[in-house]
Design an enzyme around this catalytic site. Structure first.
Site, PDB file in Angstrom:
ATOM      1  N   GLU A   1       0.845  -1.199   0.000  1.00  0.00           N
ATOM      2  CA  GLU A   1       0.000   0.000   0.000  1.00  0.00           C
ATOM      3  C   GLU A   1       0.880   1.249   0.000  1.00  0.00           C
ATOM      4  O   GLU A   1       1.787   1.390   0.822  1.00  0.00           O
ATOM      5  CB  GLU A   1      -0.880  -0.030   1.253  1.00  0.00           C
TER       6      GLU A   1
ATOM      7  N   CYS B   1      -4.951  -2.919   3.151  1.00  0.00           N
ATOM      8  CA  CYS B   1      -4.756  -2.652   4.580  1.00  0.00           C
ATOM      9  C   CYS B   1      -5.996  -3.004   5.410  1.00  0.00           C
ATOM     10  O   CYS B   1      -6.339  -4.165   5.556  1.00  0.00           O
ATOM     11  CB  CYS B   1      -4.319  -1.207   4.782  1.00  0.00           C
TER      12      CYS B   1
ATOM     13  N   LYS C   1      -9.132   1.930  -2.387  1.00  0.00           N
ATOM     14  CA  LYS C   1      -9.449   1.437  -1.055  1.00  0.00           C
ATOM     15  C   LYS C   1     -10.833   1.918  -0.633  1.00  0.00           C
ATOM     16  O   LYS C   1     -11.098   3.115  -0.597  1.00  0.00           O
ATOM     17  CB  LYS C   1      -8.388   1.919  -0.067  1.00  0.00           C
TER      18      LYS C   1
END
Length: 533
Positions: free
Chosen positions: A304, A412, A361
């Site tokens: 990420e 994440c 995300k």
């Protein structure tokens, strides 16, 4: 006479002190059992304690509810929940000090304590709600209480996970150690494992309550109590079902093979956006890519935000130039743009240097990547994002196509949300790419993060590739076995062959069907109780 009065007053004082100690005892028990549940996850990892750590709270809630002039059990449950979630999520304090964001030491400590306290209290409230429901069932039969207690707990977890702030389900207390029971997740996701843990604890608790109330024999209670026998049978049966799923062979046809490499850049957040950090990112990820290409990989995954550039600037980086030269696909973590805001994204860069797919995300970190109720909390917490613009979430219905077929993406924090992975698997995702940066937390956090990814691999029956900035990067097979895991705070590259799969577990097909079934059964049972009363 004076001596008698003094002696009487002394005895009354002793009784008062004894009463005070007894009144504190339930709180100490609740606190202690909550702490024990917190020890089930990393860094301690005493997963087996989860099967008994809820029972003391269950006993307290039911027995105190049956007594007159007793304080309500909800505060005990709140204390249990705060202890559990506080211990499990203590890694949140790792965000302090935030000097890399320009936050002074004392305000940084205040922010970290606020975040830790907020999420711990938030989790405790859900346990208090569960206890409040159980109080109303104290006079019902034990079987009704076990059914309701399990259903309500699963329902509250489902409600909690549908919001933005979620992590510490009871189910993840079993990961990564008890892979056999984790295979129950293939049936109905995490609710299956949570239900098993709550029901077992409920049976143990009700067995103790039954023994203390009836005293049916002078023999040890575990020899005569039917609840313990049922609990033992349930535990064995559930593990046997999990074992059957665990020993199922994994198909590995050569045509489905995909050799993937990962790069763990190990760039501390303190220097990530500074010239030194940018230089290390460009050099480390470019050299790592070339090293993996020389090992014959089909694709390379980066963490990420590996390249802290916007999409428009990413094309001109040495890493993309290397992709253009070598012709091997790279999945690169960088930033996308949406108007005046930005997204935390993963890009597919193919051999000619073109970006052919992008995943933004969707689950942002509350109090980290955005401020919930920013108008109220923004002035207290401030914004923790390292960029000036506002970060915005991606669409919840994204599809990530690659030259090797559709992939399941988790960036994440998304690893905590099984529905994100289930939806992508149901839509045709054939393997999992997990890209993360946990550098700003303590070492326990990436271990718990890895445990979450193991659960997602098992639930979806998919191979998983996990690339992180500072650890722990890993390769996981569909049975949750870790084939390789990196060191912590190290620069590493590694390549492993995974296999694309298109199987669909019950969970992938039907989602969490168990929780509605339990809630429906509870409603039916309550209706029968009312009818027969």
């Amino acid at each position: 006479m004076q001596k008698k009065q003094s002696k009487k007053l002394g005895e009354m004082g002793k009784q008062g002190r004894l009463g005070e100690r007894l009144s504190l005892l339930p709180y100490l028990i609740a606190l202690g059992s909550g702490i024990v549940m917190g020890l089930t996850v990393a860094p301690v990892g005493a997963w087996f304690l989860a099967w008994i750590a809820l029972a003391p709270l269950w006993i307290l809630v039911i027995t105190l509810s049956k007594r007159k002039n007793q304080s309500p059990p909800a505060p005990l449950a709140l204390l249990w929940g705060v202890a559990y979630h506080g211990i499990a999520l203590s890694w949140i304090m790792g965000i302090h000090p935030m000097d890399w964001l320009g936050v002074p030491w004392w305000p940084s400590l205040a922010i970290a304590l606020f975040c830790w306290g907020f999420v711990s209290l938030y989790g405790g409230v859900f346990v208090a709600v569960w206890a409040a429901v159980m109080v109303r069932l104290a006079q019902q039969k034990a079987g009704i209480r076990i059914l309701f207690g399990t259903a309500i707990w699963c329902g509250l977890e489902a409600l909690w996970s549908a919001g933005p702030l979620w992590w510490s389900s009871l189910a993840y207390t079993q990961s990564p150690h008890n892979l056999i029971i984790l295979h129950l997740g293939q049936l109905s996701g995490t609710s299956t494992i949570t239900a098993a843990i709550v029901a077992f604890n409920g049976l143990i608790a009700e067995g103790w309550i039954n023994y203390k109330e009836n005293k049916i024999s002078s023999a040890p209670w575990w020899f005569v109590n039917r609840y313990l026998a049922i609990a033992t049978g349930l535990l064995i049966t559930l593990h046997l079902i999990g074992l059957v799923l665990y020993i199922r062979p994994i198909a590995q046809p050569p045509a489905a093979a995909l050799k993937v490499g990962i790069i763990q850049g190990n760039i501390p957040n303190k220097i990530k956006l500074a010239p030194e950090g940018l230089h290390r990112a460009i050099t480390g990820y470019t050299n790592g890519y070339l090293n993996l290409v020389n090992q014959g990989v089909d694709a390379v995954l980066t963490p990420e935000g590996a390249m802290p550039f916007f999409q428009r600037d990413l094309i001109g980086t040495p890493l993309v130039s290397a992709v253009r030269e070598k012709g091997v696909v790279a999945w690169i973590g960088a930033f996308g743009e949406r108007g005046r805001s930005y997204t935390n994204s993963l890009f597919t860069v193919i051999g000619n240097g073109e970006i052919v797919s992008r995943y933004d995300k969707a689950k942002l970190v509350p109090l980290g990547e955005y401020i919930p109720f920013e108008g109220i909390l923004g002035g207290i917490v401030q914004r923790l994002s390292p960029l000036d613009e506002h970060q915005v979430p991606g669409s919840p219905n994204q599809i990530f196509n690659t030259p090797f077929g559709q992939a399941i993406i988790g960036i994440c924090y998304e690893s905590a949300f099984p529905e994100q992975f289930r939806r992508q698997a149901a839509a045709g995702g054939q393997f999992i790419l997990s890209s993360s940066n946990d550098a700003h937390y303590s070492a326990a956090m990436p271990l718990q993060h890895h445990a979450q990814d193991i659960m997602r691999a098992i639930e979806t029956d998919r191979w998983s590739v996990r690339a992180t900035n500072t650890g722990y990067s890993a390769f996981v097979d569909p049975h949750g076995r870790t084939l390789w895991i990196s060191g912590y705070n190290t620069y590493e590259t590694h390549a492993t062959t995974i296999y694309r799969q298109q199987t669909k577990t019950f969970y992938v097909r039907w989602g969490d069907w168990l929780t509605p079934l339990l809630l429906g059964s509870s409603a039916l049972g309550w209706g029968l109780v009312i009818r027969n009363s």
